[in-house]
Every structure is written in structure tokens, then in C-alpha cells.
Design an enzyme around this catalytic site. Structure first.
Site, short mmCIF file in Angstrom:
data_model
loop_
_atom_site.label_atom_id
_atom_site.label_comp_id
_atom_site.label_asym_id
_atom_site.label_seq_id
_atom_site.Cartn_x
_atom_site.Cartn_y
_atom_site.Cartn_z
N CYS A 2 -22.86 21.29 -27.64
CA CYS A 2 -21.80 21.44 -28.61
C CYS A 2 -21.02 22.70 -28.30
O CYS A 2 -21.10 23.25 -27.22
CB CYS A 2 -22.41 21.57 -30.00
N ARG A 47 -19.84 19.15 -32.66
CA ARG A 47 -21.11 18.59 -32.20
C ARG A 47 -20.94 17.41 -31.25
O ARG A 47 -20.15 16.51 -31.51
CB ARG A 47 -21.93 18.14 -33.41
N LEU A 48 -21.71 17.47 -30.17
CA LEU A 48 -21.91 16.33 -29.30
C LEU A 48 -23.32 15.84 -29.63
O LEU A 48 -24.31 16.47 -29.27
CB LEU A 48 -21.82 16.77 -27.83
N ASN A 72 -25.60 25.65 -29.51
CA ASN A 72 -25.07 24.85 -28.42
C ASN A 72 -26.14 24.72 -27.35
O ASN A 72 -26.60 25.72 -26.81
CB ASN A 72 -23.81 25.53 -27.85
N GLY A 73 -26.54 23.48 -27.08
CA GLY A 73 -27.51 23.29 -26.00
C GLY A 73 -28.66 22.41 -26.44
O GLY A 73 -28.54 21.61 -27.37
N ASP A 97 -33.76 19.49 -32.73
CA ASP A 97 -34.30 20.72 -32.12
C ASP A 97 -33.72 21.96 -32.80
O ASP A 97 -34.32 23.03 -32.78
CB ASP A 97 -34.06 20.75 -30.61
N GLY A 363 -28.95 18.28 -9.64
CA GLY A 363 -29.86 19.03 -8.76
C GLY A 363 -29.51 20.50 -8.67
O GLY A 363 -30.08 21.23 -7.84
#
Lengths: 644, 87
Positions: A2, A47-48, A72-73, A97, A363
């Protein structure tokens, strides 16, 4: 994943300001928006939705209403942390979370960050103690910027939100520009915006009415070079595999499908292979392809996708595409850059968004953690040459390192040695590994204007970098010193920001990086150098640990650095008006940062001879991106040229 | 003759590698590599310039810093090898 903004202090209409600030970063969170205000603080959030889709709205307050977080995260170990908190009697109202962080903070205060395994930036308003606490993840995946104005402290996920605060405006920081034109990125906490700073990776900050205190909560450490390694290779490979598997497993946690970027190289192939084995519904993979053979890896991408049976999509970065998206790229990087490599990644995140996904594994990080970059090998060859100055044989190894650089193919041993400064260097220089890169990049400052040079006086970006190194740096093995420089500065300052978060979030995509799980980073740091860089074979231990996952052709691949066409992208008959405008004498004069006469000659040289060398390419992209930065954030530069 | 060669080379270096920055004090013996004036691509540009301007075919063995890494060395090399393209 987010974006958020906030303030601590007394302002007149906090809600309206937060709405304006969060609207500026709406691309980071297209799913929901929320605002929280208290008498002396406020937080805004976009928010995502990825975890806790129905109940993870933010800003989120605890049951007492005294703690409120904007986050965010992702906290990838939130399941385990929540179980432990429940066992201690904690009650949860959501499945997110975010709430885990609130409970941990309630129990432990700012020390809670040491328990978090994740990519995060957050701010907690603590009404009890009347203070704001900020934190950022260990490696610098998620961004957090701040500034103070008129006695109020402001914070945001991107600087464009801070520029919405009345009275705060964009002005270039000349020191940051010098750092970018030498080191490729500013040295945090400095940003290209004067008086706007970023919270450094692995740092936390507490702001109260009297003070602002910042401190690190984690540090990247390597063993003393004289300390013998205590692990055999087979055990190391097994442990690496277990850690990487778990790092990937917890990064598959989401209430939405998780895809993967697939470059065709070793690192993304390993991550995709592990993820494919954990995605019973099948994995979707995404790649970017190039017209030019020297940049394109599509054959390896298709081979890997076929081997894994993934649902694979690719987007072509065709000639002219980089020029077309470059102004948008700079609007999101919020900093000048000297390479175009972020642009294809901007396209790629757009492809993922079109495909309906929000989360991708990549990666990224393996080259820092397991010594994959050419610069590590180059430093080893330079030391090897330094042992026998004048050797006509040893410098030929440089050609082996850079088979993709046409300028090196035809060079004599004497020239190869001279280009890399081999044989006459100080072997105890703390920047030994990076000195040729920094010196070669700093040659672009030839184009700085007399005014800018006068402001900079004798400023030395490399010397400032040396001053930021930890006290025990000198006791580490040279390879570990080089890895530290990459991991601590270029990784957060360029790779994870300009190529990473900012390009993915431009399209509302969250990147996740199993190789940057701090358990894996800490483990890899303890491994002996020869286990990582064996002779001139990079990432040896990673290859050993994952060889059963990959087709032999992929597993044996020599690292091909991710590059994109540079100045050539902007020339030719299709050159866009904005490029001409940015390089026009009027625009250069209006910006005041570069020498207009020299820039005009560079522009013509790059247009007439596309095969320019590193210095000319870096200068071209650096000047263009700086001009775009000026136009986007200060309104000077190109606009004046168009009016002229 | 020597002065002409040196001035031609100097002009090329200033225009092509220093982008017209005449304030740069380019000493005759200054190393072009150590002073970050040419890189690996720049050497090839320099070779093409010498071949085109002075009609010299440069063998691989000629492309070494001993011949090309300063204004003085380039001038001396061209002087030793030069065959006028036109009368």
C-alpha cells in the site's frame, strides 16, 4: 502492500490534507482508502488488498483506540507471530498482518521490529505516549520519506505526497545529484529533494514533541577475514536450500494469486521453480523481451517456462518504447537515474496488472547475497593483475568478464589493464572493488554547469561513502566488503527503489524477494567467500543447492546482467519532441545544472553514433532524467524550451 | 607538420571526448585513461579518427597505451606512421 502518509503536529484541516496527500499515491493502493486524525497527528492510507481482504482496512487502531498504524508491505511470518500472541492471551479482531504489528508494539514498543520477517514501512501513532514511531525493513524494500515544515513532521511512502503539503516545494539537492552521477544513487537519508529525507533501511525513528531520534535495529555483518569458515560445502548447500524454500513458502502467503517474474537467468528461475512446486493451481510467470540480441533472453525464459509448465506471458520492449515511457518512469522513481533499466520493468508491472495479478516473486537480491555481479569478479581479476603488474596474460581475463561489451573485444592486454586500473591501485582502498565504476561514472560530471560546480566545490561523494562504512569493515574479506557496498547502498538506493518498488507500484504490483529474507542474508554473510565466488564462477553455492530444480542450460548460465538499451533508445527518426526539448539549449540553461554547449555536442554524438561508450550513455540518460525531474517536480526545464 | 598533427588530434579530443570544454587543461603528456577522457569505446573512436584523418591502417599491435594514451604519444605515433592521404 500500500501507501501511506501522515503528520505529527498541529495543523488546521488534517483530514483534507491527508486526503490530498494519499490521492497523490493512489496508484500504490487502488483498492481502498482510509484516513485517521487525532488532535495532534494524522495518518492516511491507500490499500492494495492482499492479506485479510475483508477486514484489513487501514489506518487500523487497537482495541483501546490508543495505537493506530498505517502500514505498507507484508509481514511474511505473521501467522507464526499471531499464534504466539494468541498463546499469550492476545485477541485478534482481524485476519491481517497489520494487527500483528499493533499487538507486538503494544507488548514490546519499538523493539517489536526485530521479530518481523518482511518487507515493511509503517508508522504507529501512540496516543498514550504522544509519539509517532516509524520503521523500515532491513534491506530497504519499502520506502518511507519524511520532512519537517512549520513545526510539523510529515511522512509518506512517496515524495510526491509530501509535495502536497502547503509550503513544501521541490528543489534539487546538488549533493544528491553529485552522488547519483558518481555512485548511481544518493546516500540515504539524503534524497534528490533538498530537505526531504528517507528513513534508512533497518532503521526506526521515534518522533515526539521534543525530539526526533533515529537508530538502526539490524546491521549487515560479515565475519573477520581471518576467522576460518566452519561449514562444509554440502551442509551449506542443504541449509541454503532449506532457508530459500522457506523464504519462498512464506512469500506465497496471500489471499490473492501470486505470480513470478522470469528473466531467464539463474535467480528468477530458481524462485519460479520453488514457487511452481508450491502452487497447486499453477504458477503464472512474466517476462520482458528485447528486439536487440545483446539484451534479449527470451529463449531461456521460454525454456524455463516450458520446463515448469507455467502460464507464461511476455511483453516486448520494442525500439522507442523506453523513450515513450521514460517521463512516467521518472515521475515514479522521483530521482534522476543514469541507466534506462527501470523502464522495461515499468512495462512489465503493467503486463502483470493487465493479467489481473497483484503480487509477483522475483529473483532480486541473489546477486548481492551470493556474489553474482560482474563487479565482484572484476575486483578479483584486478587483484590478480596487481600481483604481477605488467603481465601481458592476466589482463585478458577482463575480456572474459564482459563478453557483451563490444568496446573491450578488440583491446590489447595493456589497454585492458589500463581501463580497469589494474596494477597501480591501493589494495587496501575500502572502495577497491567499486573504484573503477565510481571513477568512470564520475566522468559524467564533465557536463555539470559552472554554477553547479561552484556549489559543489570540492565535494567528494566517494569519500562520503567511505565515511559511512562500519568500523569493522576493514577486517572483512575483500569480497565481503564489495558485497556490503552493493547490499547496503546500491540495492536500496537503486535496485529496490528505482527498479523495484517504484516501478512495480506504479501499476499497483507488489514485488516479493525470497533472496532478501533476512535469515538467508545473515546465513549467506557467514559463508566463506570461495563458496560464493569460486574462481570466476559466481553464485557457486546457489548453483549447487538448486541444480536439481533447473534445466542444465539454465543452471550453468553465466550471469547476464540485466541491461536495457540506453541513449540509442532516444535517437533515430522517431525521437520524441520531449527529448529534443530536454536537450535544447534553452531547457538546459533554464535548469541551470548542465553546460549547454557540451550537452548539445553530446546529444549530437549519441544521435549520430548510437554505439556510445559507458560514460556518454550514462551522461545522456542522467541529463535527460534530471531535466525530466526538474520539469515534473519543479516545473522548470523542458516546459520553458517548448515555450521558446 | 608535427604541430599540425598535434593540433588536429587535440581538437578531436576536445570536441569528441571533452565536448568542447576548452577550459580543460589538456597537457601533452596527460594520460587519457587515468584522467577519464577515453574509455574502451573511446579508444576505438580514436583509432577510427587516426585511420580516417591520417590514412594509417592500425594493426592490433599498434593499439596500445604506449602509442595512444596521451596527446604527445598519439602525435609521435602518427608522425612515425603517417602517409598523406592526399598530396
Amino acid at each position: 502492500m500500500c501507501g501511506f502518509s501522515g503528520y505529527f503536529g498541529s495543523i488546521r484541516d488534517g483530514r483534507a490534507l491527508l486526503e490530498t496527500m494519499t490521492a497523490a499515491i493512489a496508484h500504490r493502493g487502488p483498492d481502498e482508502q482510509g484516513i485517521f486524525t487525532a488532535p495532534e497527528a494524522g495518518l492516511g492510507h491507500v490499500r492494495l488488498s492482499i492479506v485479510g481482504l475483508g477486514d484489513g482496512q487501514q489506518p487500523m487502531s487497537d482495541a483501546s483506540g490508543e495505537l493506530t498504524i498505517a502500514f505498507n508491505g507484508e509481514i511474511f511470518n505473521y501467522v507464526e507471530l499471531r499464534d504466539e500472541l494468541r498463546a499469550r492471551g492476545r485477541r485478534f479482531r482481524t485476519s491481517s498482518d497489520t494487527e500483528v504489528i499493533l499487538h507486538l508494539y503494544d507488548e514490546m514498543g519499538e523493539a517489536c521490529v526485530s521479530l518481523l520477517n518482511g518487507d515493511f514501512a509503517f508508522a504507529i501513532w501512540d496516543a498514550r505516549r504522544r509519539r509517532m514511531m516509524l520503521a523500515r525493513d532491513r534491506m530497504g524494500v519499502r520506502p518511507l520519506f519524511y520532512t519537517a515544515h512549520g513545526g510539523t513532521f510529515y511522512l509518506a511512502s512517496e515524495i510526491k505526497a509530501l509535495l502536497k503539503v502547503p509550503g513544501i516545494s521541490a528543489e534539487i539537492d546538488p549533493i544528491a545529484l553529485d552522488q547519483i552521477f558518481t555512485l548511481w544513487a544518493p546516500i540515504a537519508p539524503r534524497t534528490p529533494f533538498r530537505n526531504i529525507l528517507e528513513l534508512e533501511p533497518a532503521h526506526l525513528m521515534v518522533v515526539d514533541e521534543r525530539s526526533v531520534t533515529t537508530r538502526p535495529y539490524w546491521q549487515l555483518q560479515y565475519p573477520d577475514r581471518d576467522r576460518p569458515g566452519g561449514i562444509d560445502e554440502r551442509t551449506a548447500a542443504e541449509e541454503l536450500r532449506a532457508l530459500l524454500t522457506d523464504a519462498t513458502r512464506i512469500r506465497m502467503r496471500a489471499d490473492v494469486p501470486v505470480g513470478a517474474y522470469l528473466s531467464g537467468g539463474l535467480d528468477s528461475s530458481v524462485v519460479s521453480a520453488l514457487a511452481a512446486g508450491m502452487a497447486p493451481q499453477g504458477l503464472r510467470t512474466f517476462s520482458v523481451t528485447f528486439d536487440s540480441a545483446e539484451h534479449d533472453e527470451s529463449a531461456f525464459q521460454l525454456e524455463m517456462a516450458a520446463a515448469l509448465g507455467t502460464d507464461h506471458k511476455a511483453i516486448a520492449c520494442r525500439e522507442g518504447e523506453i523513450a515513450r515511457v521514460f517521463p512516467d518512469v521518472i515521475r515514479f522513481t522521483e530521482r534522476p537515474i543514469i541507466r534506462t533499466a527501470p523502464a522495461p520493468l515499468y512495462q512489465l508491472s503493467g503486463l502483470v496488472r493487465e493479467a489481473g495479478l497483484k503480487v509477483v516473486l522475483t529473483g532480486e537480491g541473489a546477486d548481492e547475497v551470493f556474489a553474482g555481479y560482474d563487479i565482484f569478479k572484476e575486483a578479483r581479476v584486478r587483484r590478480f593483475c596487481g600481483r604481477q603488474p605488467g603481465s601481458r596474460i592476466r589482463p585478458h581475463l577482463f575480456r572474459k568478464l564482459y563478453p557483451y561489451l563490444p568496446g573491450l573485444k578488440q583491446q590489447s592486454a595493456e589497454y585492458l589493464a589500463a581501463f580497469f586500473g589494474a596494477g597501480d591501485e591501493r589494495l587496501d582502498d575500502p572502495l577497491f572493488s567499486h573504484r573503477p565504476r565510481f571513477k568512470g561514472t564520475a566522468a559524467t560530471k564533465l557536463f555539470f554547469s559552472a554554477e553547479l560546480r561552484a556549489q559543489l566545490k570540492d565535494y567528494d561523494a566517494a569519500a562520503e561513502l567511505v565515511g559511512r562504512l562500519p568500523l569493522d569493515f576493514g577486517r572483512w574479506h575483500p569480497l565481503h566488503q564489495a558485497q556490503y557496498l552493493e547490499s547496503r547502498f546500491l540495492l536500496p538506493g537503486y535496485i529496490l527503489s528505482s527498479q523495484g518498488d517504484r516501478m512495480a507500484m506504479a501499476h499497483g504490483i507488489e514485488g516479493r524477494f525470497p533472496f532478501l529474507d533476512h535469515r538467508l542474508v545473515e546465513f549467506a554473510a557467514t559463508l566463506p567467500p570461495e563458496v560464493k565466488l569460486r574462481g570466476l564462477t559466481e553464485k557457486h553455492i546457489l548453483r549447487e543447492a538448486t541444480k536439481d530444480l533447473l534445466p542444465p542450460a539454465i543452471g550453468r548460465r553465466v550471469k547476464q546482467p540485466y541491461r536495457a538499451p540506453d541513449s540509442h533508445s532516444f535517437s533515430g527518426p522517431g525521437a520524441l519532441d520531449y527529448v529534443r526539448g530536454a536537450f535544447s539549449t534553452e531547457a538546459i540553461a533554464a535548469g541551470g545544472l548542465f553546460n549547454a554547449g557540451a550537452v548539445a555536442k553530446l546529444y549530437e554524438k549519441c544521435r549520430s553514433r548510437p554505439a556510445s561508450g559507458f560514460r556518454d550513455n550514462a551522461a545522456f540518460v542522467g541529463i535527460l532524467s534530471t531535466q525530466l525531474w526538474l520539469q515534473t517536480f519543479t516545473g522548470t526545464g523542458i516546459r520553458k524550451a517548448e515555450a521558446a | 607538420m608535427t604541430q599540425t598533427i598535434k593540433e588536429k588530434v587535440k581538437t578531436f579530443i576536445i570536441e569528441n571526448f571533452l565536448f568542447g570544454d576548452t577550459s580543460y587543461d589538456l597537457a601533452d603528456t596527460a594520460s587519457l585513461i587515468e584522467n577519464d577522457i577515453v574509455d574502451s569505446t573511446g579508444v576505438l573512436e580514436l583509432v577510427a579518427f587516426i585511420e580516417d584523418q591520417f590514412g594509417i591502417a592500425m594493426a592490433d599491435a599498434d593499439i596500445v597505451p604506449a602509442n595512444l594514451d596521451s596527446l604527445a604519444r598519439i602525435s609521435a605515433f602518427i608522425e612515425a606512421k603517417a602517409v598523406p592521404v592526399t598530396a
